[in-house]
Scaffold this motif. Structure first.
Motif, mmCIF file in Angstrom:
data_model
loop_
_atom_site.group_PDB
_atom_site.id
_atom_site.type_symbol
_atom_site.label_atom_id
_atom_site.label_comp_id
_atom_site.label_asym_id
_atom_site.label_seq_id
_atom_site.Cartn_x
_atom_site.Cartn_y
_atom_site.Cartn_z
ATOM 1 N N ALA A 58 0.834 -1.209 0.000
ATOM 2 C CA ALA A 58 0.000 0.000 0.000
ATOM 3 C C ALA A 58 0.868 1.260 0.000
ATOM 4 N N ASN A 59 1.885 1.262 0.862
ATOM 5 C CA ASN A 59 2.761 2.439 0.931
ATOM 6 C C ASN A 59 3.492 2.665 -0.388
ATOM 7 N N ASP A 60 3.950 1.583 -1.002
ATOM 8 C CA ASP A 60 4.656 1.692 -2.280
ATOM 9 C C ASP A 60 3.732 2.253 -3.359
ATOM 10 N N THR A 61 2.498 1.758 -3.390
ATOM 11 C CA THR A 61 1.514 2.237 -4.376
ATOM 12 C C THR A 61 1.179 3.711 -4.141
ATOM 13 N N ILE A 62 0.985 4.083 -2.883
ATOM 14 C CA ILE A 62 0.671 5.483 -2.556
ATOM 15 C C ILE A 62 1.813 6.399 -2.967
ATOM 16 N N ASN A 63 3.042 5.998 -2.668
ATOM 17 C CA ASN A 63 4.199 6.833 -3.025
ATOM 18 C C ASN A 63 4.326 7.002 -4.535
ATOM 19 N N GLN A 64 4.110 5.936 -5.283
ATOM 20 C CA GLN A 64 4.152 6.022 -6.744
ATOM 21 C C GLN A 64 3.091 6.980 -7.266
ATOM 22 N N CYS A 65 1.888 6.898 -6.693
ATOM 23 C CA CYS A 65 0.785 7.752 -7.142
ATOM 24 C C CYS A 65 1.025 9.213 -6.769
ATOM 25 N N LEU A 66 1.591 9.453 -5.590
ATOM 26 C CA LEU A 66 1.902 10.831 -5.193
ATOM 27 C C LEU A 66 2.931 11.446 -6.136
ATOM 28 N N THR A 67 3.905 10.642 -6.523
ATOM 29 C CA THR A 67 4.920 11.116 -7.473
ATOM 30 C C THR A 67 4.294 11.411 -8.826
ATOM 31 N N PHE A 68 3.376 10.546 -9.251
ATOM 32 C CA PHE A 68 2.674 10.743 -10.532
ATOM 33 C C PHE A 68 1.874 12.044 -10.518
ATOM 34 N N VAL A 69 1.115 12.267 -9.453
ATOM 35 C CA VAL A 69 0.289 13.485 -9.341
ATOM 36 C C VAL A 69 1.179 14.722 -9.301
ATOM 37 N N ALA A 70 2.262 14.660 -8.523
ATOM 38 C CA ALA A 70 3.180 15.805 -8.422
ATOM 39 C C ALA A 70 3.784 16.135 -9.782
ATOM 40 N N GLY A 71 4.064 15.102 -10.574
ATOM 41 C CA GLY A 71 4.609 15.319 -11.914
ATOM 42 C C GLY A 71 3.618 16.019 -12.826
ATOM 43 N N LYS A 72 2.348 15.626 -12.738
ATOM 44 C CA LYS A 72 1.307 16.269 -13.557
ATOM 45 C C LYS A 72 1.129 17.735 -13.157
ATOM 46 N N VAL A 73 1.136 18.000 -11.862
ATOM 47 C CA VAL A 73 0.970 19.380 -11.377
ATOM 48 C C VAL A 73 2.148 20.240 -11.831
ATOM 49 N N LYS A 74 3.333 19.654 -11.825
ATOM 50 C CA LYS A 74 4.549 20.390 -12.194
ATOM 51 C C LYS A 74 4.529 20.816 -13.660
ATOM 52 N N GLU A 75 3.807 20.095 -14.503
ATOM 53 C CA GLU A 75 3.735 20.434 -15.929
ATOM 54 C C GLU A 75 2.948 21.714 -16.188
ATOM 55 N N LYS A 76 2.141 22.162 -15.194
ATOM 56 C CA LYS A 76 1.390 23.427 -15.269
ATOM 57 C C LYS A 76 0.450 23.492 -16.476
ATOM 58 N N THR A 77 -0.172 22.371 -16.775
ATOM 59 C CA THR A 77 -1.201 22.341 -17.811
ATOM 60 C C THR A 77 -2.566 22.277 -17.136
ATOM 61 N N ASP A 78 -3.631 22.281 -17.930
ATOM 62 C CA ASP A 78 -4.972 22.192 -17.358
ATOM 63 C C ASP A 78 -5.296 20.733 -17.052
ATOM 64 N N TYR A 79 -6.237 20.534 -16.139
ATOM 65 C CA TYR A 79 -6.648 19.181 -15.786
ATOM 66 C C TYR A 79 -7.376 18.531 -16.955
ATOM 67 N N HIS A 80 -7.156 17.222 -17.109
ATOM 68 C CA HIS A 80 -7.861 16.433 -18.117
ATOM 69 C C HIS A 80 -8.301 15.128 -17.462
ATOM 70 N N PRO A 81 -9.515 14.641 -17.763
ATOM 71 C CA PRO A 81 -9.982 13.387 -17.153
ATOM 72 C C PRO A 81 -9.026 12.217 -17.357
ATOM 73 N N ALA A 82 -8.211 12.289 -18.406
ATOM 74 C CA ALA A 82 -7.248 11.207 -18.658
ATOM 75 C C ALA A 82 -6.249 11.074 -17.514
ATOM 76 N N HIS A 83 -5.999 12.189 -16.769
ATOM 77 C CA HIS A 83 -5.077 12.124 -15.635
ATOM 78 C C HIS A 83 -5.578 11.128 -14.587
ATOM 79 N N THR A 84 -6.870 11.200 -14.291
ATOM 80 C CA THR A 84 -7.452 10.291 -13.300
ATOM 81 C C THR A 84 -7.456 8.859 -13.805
ATOM 82 N N MET A 85 -7.737 8.679 -15.099
ATOM 83 C CA MET A 85 -7.726 7.333 -15.676
ATOM 84 C C MET A 85 -6.326 6.717 -15.591
#
Length: 412
Positions: A2-29
């Motif tokens: 669980a911790n490994d999965t959470i850490n991977q997902c947090l890194t993924f989300v942080a990477g998307k935010v860092k790109e400074k683009t608009d949100y797209h439903p594909a991000h959640t998918m």
């Protein structure tokens, strides 16, 4: 898990935010797909649907807040009224300069800075971002260490041969994190090298265009607005320079003085761009990390990672297993150098018990390589401290092995 999965997902989300683009439903998918893939990798744990749903809700709850903030920041950044109001100070300064007939050089510096910050620098940054030399997928294909999992693992061992004990111990205890960090470091280093070349080339071209325009305006005359129009025209094949400045009015315009000021600011812009780090896009980085981590299965005795390509296999392979003292606690009272060997069948029982099915052993040599002799001799005392036992007895021949001799046999 669980911790490994959470850490991977947090890194993924942080990477998307860092790109400074608009949100797209594909991000959640993509995020849900990442969670699902991690759950499938650990199918032997028999995770219940309730636990899986709770994990997804927890991760998506955090992601929703981050994505909402990202969307609001994007809307704010692109708001036309806000961008127009940002030009008010420029209009005010233009009016003051004309009304009070301010010193011409000060006006040159102000106008050149406005143009550099508001128009030229964003255009250069966009050019860098879209440059083929910074295409992350193209860069990945050129990196020899990324050809296969085995290439990458052997490269890691070569790197670690010259590192301090703490870094080596981190690699032993948390291979996945160490591997992910190294992949990112390699890509960032290559991206930075390419970026330096691109920035210097484009800034030289801009300065050359300024010098050409200086000669044209001295002979033919013209105001500052015409100077900037001419500069945009000369650079339009490379840069899309927006008109984010005001009327660009200066009394008694002299091209030679203005070009000197502008050239100086372009030099400062070049230094700023070189100092700014080039981040690796989250998507390609994660794909490469996933590829080079493989099935993420480890030998239960020495903890060496499997180096077979892909994820869906049960015959695990490892070119170089580790000494057992590196993979588990030493209970004999004295550190011993014993190589993990497929001739000892005791650990097959561990695999069968863990996966609750028949599995194949690692296909591996059993002889101690010069590399592990060198590493064991280098970190003997440190590992003895960790295991709270006496250091192992090291043959003098092992102590004489150099780093170059240790790594020369680490070939695919």
């Amino acid at each position: 898990m669980a911790n490994d999965t959470i850490n991977q997902c947090l890194t993924f989300v942080a990477g998307k935010v860092k790109e400074k683009t608009d949100y797209h439903p594909a991000h959640t998918m993509e995020l849900l797909e990442l969670i699902e893939n991690n759950l499938k990798k650990h199918c032997e744990l028999d995770i219940s649907p309730k636990i899986a749903a709770a994990l997804k809700i927890h991760i998506c709850g955090h992601a929703a807040r981050e994505f909402q903030s990202m969307h609001e920041a994007f809307i704010k950044d692109k708001d036309p009224e806000r961008n127009f109001l940002a030009l008010k100070p420029q209009y005010c300064n233009d009016f003051k300069g004309l009304y009070y007939q301010k010193e011409t050089r000060k006006e040159y510096k102000r106008k050149a800075k406005e143009f550099t910050d508001e128009s030229l620098k964003p255009a250069v940054m966009e050019y860098i971002q879209k440059s083929p030399n910074l295409d992350i997928n193209g860069i990945i294909k050129e990196i020899v260490e990324f050809r296969t999992i085995r290439h990458f693992q052997l490269f890691m061992l070569k790197e670690l041969s010259s590192s301090e004990f703490n870094r080596f111990q981190k690699y032993i205890k948390n291979y996945n994190e160490s591997a992910q960090n190294l992949i990112q470091q390699i890509l960032e280093k290559r991206c930075r090298s390419n970026k330096i070349e691109i920035v210097r080339t484009i800034c030289r071209e801009i300065q050359a265009a300024v010098v050409q325009l200086e000669g044209t305006h001295i002979s033919n005359g013209g105001d500052i607005k015409e100077f900037f129009v001419g500069l945009r025209s000369k650079l339009n094949e490379r840069l899309v320079i927006s008109d984010n400045t005001t009327g660009l009015v200066v009394n008694n315009f002299r091209a030679s003085e203005f070009s000197n000021v502008l050239t100086e600011l372009i030099g400062k812009m070049e230094k700023d761009l070189l100092l700014k780090e080039k981040s690796v896009p989250c998507g390609p980085l994660k794909q490469q990390q996933k590829k080079l981590l493989g099935c993420q299965r480890f030998c239960p005795r020495c903890n060496v990672p499997c180096d077979k390509e892909g994820e869906s296999h049960w015959w695990h392979t490892a070119l170089t297993h580790r000494p057992l003292a590196f993979g588990k606690e030493e209970k004999s009272g004295k550190l011993t150098f014993q190589m993990c060997s497929h001739t000892d069948s005791s650990w097959f029982t561990i695999w069968k018990s863990y996966f609750k099915r028949e599995v194949q052993p690692y296909d591996t040599p059993i002889t101690a390589t010069p590399y592990w002799k060198f590493i064991f001799a280098k970190h003997n005392e440190k590992y003895a401290e960790i295991h709270k036992c006496s250091p192992g007895k090291i043959p003098e021949a092992w102590k004489a092995i150099t780093r170059e001799e240790a790594v020369q046999n680490l070939n695919v």
